[in-house]
Design an enzyme around this catalytic site. Structure first.
Site, PDB file in Angstrom:
ATOM      1  N   ASP A   1       0.794  -1.221   0.000  1.00 22.91           N
ATOM      2  CA  ASP A   1       0.000   0.000   0.000  1.00 22.91           C
ATOM      3  C   ASP A   1       0.830   1.277   0.000  1.00 22.91           C
ATOM      4  O   ASP A   1       0.563   2.192  -0.774  1.00 22.91           O
ATOM      5  CB  ASP A   1      -0.930   0.000   1.214  1.00 22.91           C
ATOM      6  CG  ASP A   1      -1.691   1.302   1.342  1.00 22.91           C
ATOM      7  OD1 ASP A   1      -2.504   1.594   0.449  1.00 22.91           O
ATOM      8  OD2 ASP A   1      -1.448   2.041   2.313  1.00 22.91           O
TER       9      ASP A   1
ATOM     10  N   ASP B   1       4.871   0.711   3.933  1.00 18.77           N
ATOM     11  CA  ASP B   1       4.922  -0.567   4.650  1.00 18.77           C
ATOM     12  C   ASP B   1       4.763  -1.701   3.641  1.00 18.77           C
ATOM     13  O   ASP B   1       4.902  -1.503   2.438  1.00 18.77           O
ATOM     14  CB  ASP B   1       3.822  -0.609   5.720  1.00 18.77           C
ATOM     15  CG  ASP B   1       2.466  -0.223   5.140  1.00 18.77           C
ATOM     16  OD1 ASP B   1       2.238  -0.482   3.941  1.00 18.77           O
ATOM     17  OD2 ASP B   1       1.638   0.348   5.876  1.00 18.77           O
TER      18      ASP B   1
ATOM     19  N   TYR C   1      -7.895   2.620   6.792  1.00 15.01           N
ATOM     20  CA  TYR C   1      -8.720   2.921   5.613  1.00 15.01           C
ATOM     21  C   TYR C   1     -10.190   2.704   5.952  1.00 15.01           C
ATOM     22  O   TYR C   1     -10.838   1.805   5.436  1.00 15.01           O
ATOM     23  CB  TYR C   1      -8.299   2.054   4.419  1.00 15.01           C
ATOM     24  CG  TYR C   1      -7.018   2.526   3.783  1.00 15.01           C
ATOM     25  CD1 TYR C   1      -6.989   3.646   2.953  1.00 15.01           C
ATOM     26  CD2 TYR C   1      -5.813   1.863   4.032  1.00 15.01           C
ATOM     27  CE1 TYR C   1      -5.807   4.088   2.385  1.00 15.01           C
ATOM     28  CE2 TYR C   1      -4.627   2.306   3.462  1.00 15.01           C
ATOM     29  CZ  TYR C   1      -4.635   3.419   2.640  1.00 15.01           C
ATOM     30  OH  TYR C   1      -3.464   3.858   2.081  1.00 15.01           O
TER      31      TYR C   1
ATOM     32  N   GLU D   1       5.183  10.082   3.324  1.00 12.94           N
ATOM     33  CA  GLU D   1       4.794   8.740   2.887  1.00 12.94           C
ATOM     34  C   GLU D   1       3.959   8.796   1.605  1.00 12.94           C
ATOM     35  O   GLU D   1       2.966   9.516   1.533  1.00 12.94           O
ATOM     36  CB  GLU D   1       4.006   8.006   3.973  1.00 12.94           C
ATOM     37  CG  GLU D   1       3.725   6.549   3.596  1.00 12.94           C
ATOM     38  CD  GLU D   1       3.125   5.740   4.728  1.00 12.94           C
ATOM     39  OE1 GLU D   1       3.278   4.505   4.728  1.00 12.94           O
ATOM     40  OE2 GLU D   1       2.494   6.343   5.619  1.00 12.94           O
TER      41      GLU D   1
END
Length: 621
Positions: free
Chosen positions: A162, A165, A323, A570
């Site tokens: 995703d 990670d 999410y 990120e």
């Protein structure tokens, strides 16, 4: 013996030669006088006189025509001279050094597109292809889903990690694949011009191949669906190794990666996955077998979501944290629209155009987040997708009323993006704050840029120069200008003069929050905690994760290039998918403005013959 006198008189030849020379001479003289006593014709004179000087003829007989000798000579001479001149010019052209004119350099959006697509190569899980073109990545996650006895899945190898990670969240991953497919369907010519069509289709297939493993895609009905591979919850203070507690290269993972499934109450996930598979089936329509497989899987998983109602994130803490899905009605419309385009089955159109469906999805609510298109809320995208149907096919009754509503709501959303209205604030640098100052704003701005450019292209293709915001009329160019300002901000036209796309320009984030990029590929395996030193290092990442769009600045245009703060540095699949879509929509703008593919998305849709409205009630006196 008598012979024939060639001159016309008799000639007597004596058999004996008894005459004297004088007699012969006298006889010849008599003959000569007899012969010359009559006139000679032209042929006879030529025999006596021999060859004479020929007079040049004024004409030349070519067989079929007779031409003047002078014209003939001039014509032949001209042809010969022209041939010599042509040969001379050819010789010069071949001997003179050539100076090839170089093609103009690609525009910034095309350059950025090349890089943004490469991010997906860096996020691949599973056994990587040889042409993956990310030198510091290797095979990983090869045991995902294996060894789970009694499970409905055989293995879950593949798909995409995703973000920074190594978790595979299927909900945002499905949204990302849908966005890539949508951009290919609309702008395949631009992908082809950029040399990226084969690449982006390979990226989509990498995702859809994985999705087909997450449920029984060959069945007509299912009872289970995989929602996540890996774990990242660290709130309970546990020190058990997982994808968030550990800082390791994906290739070195040696801890258990659990699989999360749902057997009911995951309507949003199922409908989003149906959207991903159905849209991809249009992308791969030339591969009939694969496209058919995708369509079947999409229908199966959509029906599962319709019959097992509920939010997928309501039952799992991790999904709710990372999410969380706010509702599933928007996914019902979104997934149903893609299934209608993929199959032409009017049953899906009937379902998603029911007023109650639009009401539940919030089409008439308004509110501070209305018009914010994201991995969570698909309503703005679904309304634009159905406005397309009205603009180009105009199905009429009984769909016209709700389609007109979606079209009007799309126009209102586009108005809200413009700087003339105060629906959304902007930073001093010009970035629209669609998430109202919360962290990670770039993904929402990129999504809005894509929708705005696509809507302007729809209007242009429909020969409509603009749209109304209240009493004011705005040109489609206003939408493109909005889109450019947002993407230009992402690419470096901002107060810090920082490109938030890694590898684009000269100044971009060097401390990206990403495990694989921050740990060197040096044949040393760092264990779960051994990689923390790379997480906390102040040095730039040893590997450049080219094409990653980081989370972005804060509401004051400030940015901290710090690896440990994921709200700044990120990248995510969902964010990059929206950026790719916006970049391809804007690319090549000077040469090919608004070059959408009007027809491919309708390839499975049969001709629509509007049902006549019901007759009026009988008149009563």
């Amino acid at each position: 013996m008598y012979g024939r006198d060639p001159w016309g008189g008799p000639l007597e030849i004596h058999a004996t030669d008894s005459a004297t020379d004088d007699d012969r001479s006298r006889n010849l003289n008599d003959i000569d006088r007899a012969a010359l006593s009559r006139p000679l014709d032209e042929t006879q004179q030529s025999w006596l006189l021999g060859p004479t000087e020929q007079k040049k003829k004024k004409y030349v007989d070519l067989g079929c025509i007779i031409v003047s000798r002078k014209i003939f000579v001039w014509t032949v001479g001209t042809i010969v001279a022209a041939a010599l001149l042509a040969g001379f010019i050819t010789l010069i052209v071949k001997t003179v050094p050539r100076h090839h004119q170089k093609n103009p350099p690609p525009d910034n959006y095309t350059v950025a597109l090349h890089k943004a697509l490469k991010f997906f190569n860096a996020q691949k899980s599973g056994k990587l292809p040889r042409h993956n073109n990310v030198s510091w990545r290797g095979n990983s996650g090869l045991q995902d889903g294996k060894g789970d006895s009694g499970s409905f899945y055989k293995d879950l190898v593949g798909g995409y990690y995703d973000a920074g990670d190594a978790i595979k969240f299927n909900f945002p991953m499905a949204y990302a694949m849908t966005m890539l497919s949508w951009s290919v369907i609309e702008y395949s010519a631009k992908y082809e011009a950029a040399g990226e069509l084969v690449h982006v289709k390979e990226l989509i297939k990498w995702g859809t191949d994985y999705f087909l493993k997450t449920f029984n895609s060959t069945a007509d009905s299912i009872d289970d669906l995989v929602s996540q591979v890996g774990s990242g919850n660290t709130d309970d203070g546990s020190t058990d190794p997982n994808d968030h507690y550990c800082w390791m290269r994906p290739e070195d993972m040696d801890y258990k990666r659990p699989v999360t499934t749902c057997n009911g109450g995951c309507s949003d996930l199922a409908a989003e996955m149906a959207a991903a598979l159905a849209s991809a089936s249009i992308v791969f329509k030339d591969n009939r077998e694969y496209s058919k497989k995708l369509v079947h899987g999409a229908k199966t998983v959509y029906q599962f979501g319709r019959t097992r109602r509920g939010r997928y994130s309501a039952g799992t803490a991790e999904s709710a944290k990372f999410y969380n899905s706010s509702m599933y009605w928007d996914e019902f419309i979104w997934g149903g629209a893609w299934l209608y385009y993929a199959t032409g089955n009017v049953t899906y159109l009937d379902l998603i155009t029911k007023p109650t469906m639009a009401k539940h999805a919030g089409a008439f609510w308004g509110g501070p987040y209305y018009g914010v298109f994201s991995w969570d809320n698909k309503l703005a995208g679904a309304q634009l997708l159905l406005s397309r149907l009205r603009l180009f096919l105009s199905p009429g009754y009984p769909y016209e009323e709700i389609l007109r509503t979606f079209h009007n709501q799309t126009s209102i959303v586009m108005c809200s993006y413009l700087p003339y209205f105060n629906k959304f604030n902007r930073t001093r640098g010009g970035l629209i704050e669609l998430n109202h100052g919360d962290p990670q704003p770039l993904q929402y701005a990129a999504n809005a840029a894509f929708l705005a450019t696509l809507y302007s292209d729809y209007l242009d293709a429909a020969d409509t120069p603009g749209w109304y915001c209240g009493p004011n009329f705005y040109s489609t160019n206003v939408l493109r200008e909005f889109a450019r300002t947002q993407i230009d901000y992402i690419l470096g036209k901002n107060p810090p003069k920082m490109s938030y796309l890694v590898g684009f320009g000269t100044k971009y984030p060097k401390h990206v929050h990403h495990r694989g990029a921050s740990i060197p590929k040096n044949k040393v395996k760092y264990n779960c905690k051994g990689g923390w030193k790379w997480r906390d290092s102040k040095k730039p990442n040893p590997n450049t994760i080219e094409g990653a769009m980081v989370a972005g600045p804060d509401k004051r245009d400030g940015f901290r290039d710090v690896r440990t703060n994921y709200n700044y540095t990120e990248p995510t699949l969902a964010g990059n998918a929206g950026l790719v879509a916006a970049l391809v929509a804007l690319s090549g703008e000077e040469e090919a403005s608004g070059t959408i593919d009007k027809n491919t998305i309708f390839s499975a849709v049969p001709p629509l013959f509007p049902t006549p409205p019901p007759p009026p009630a009988p008149w009563k006196p």
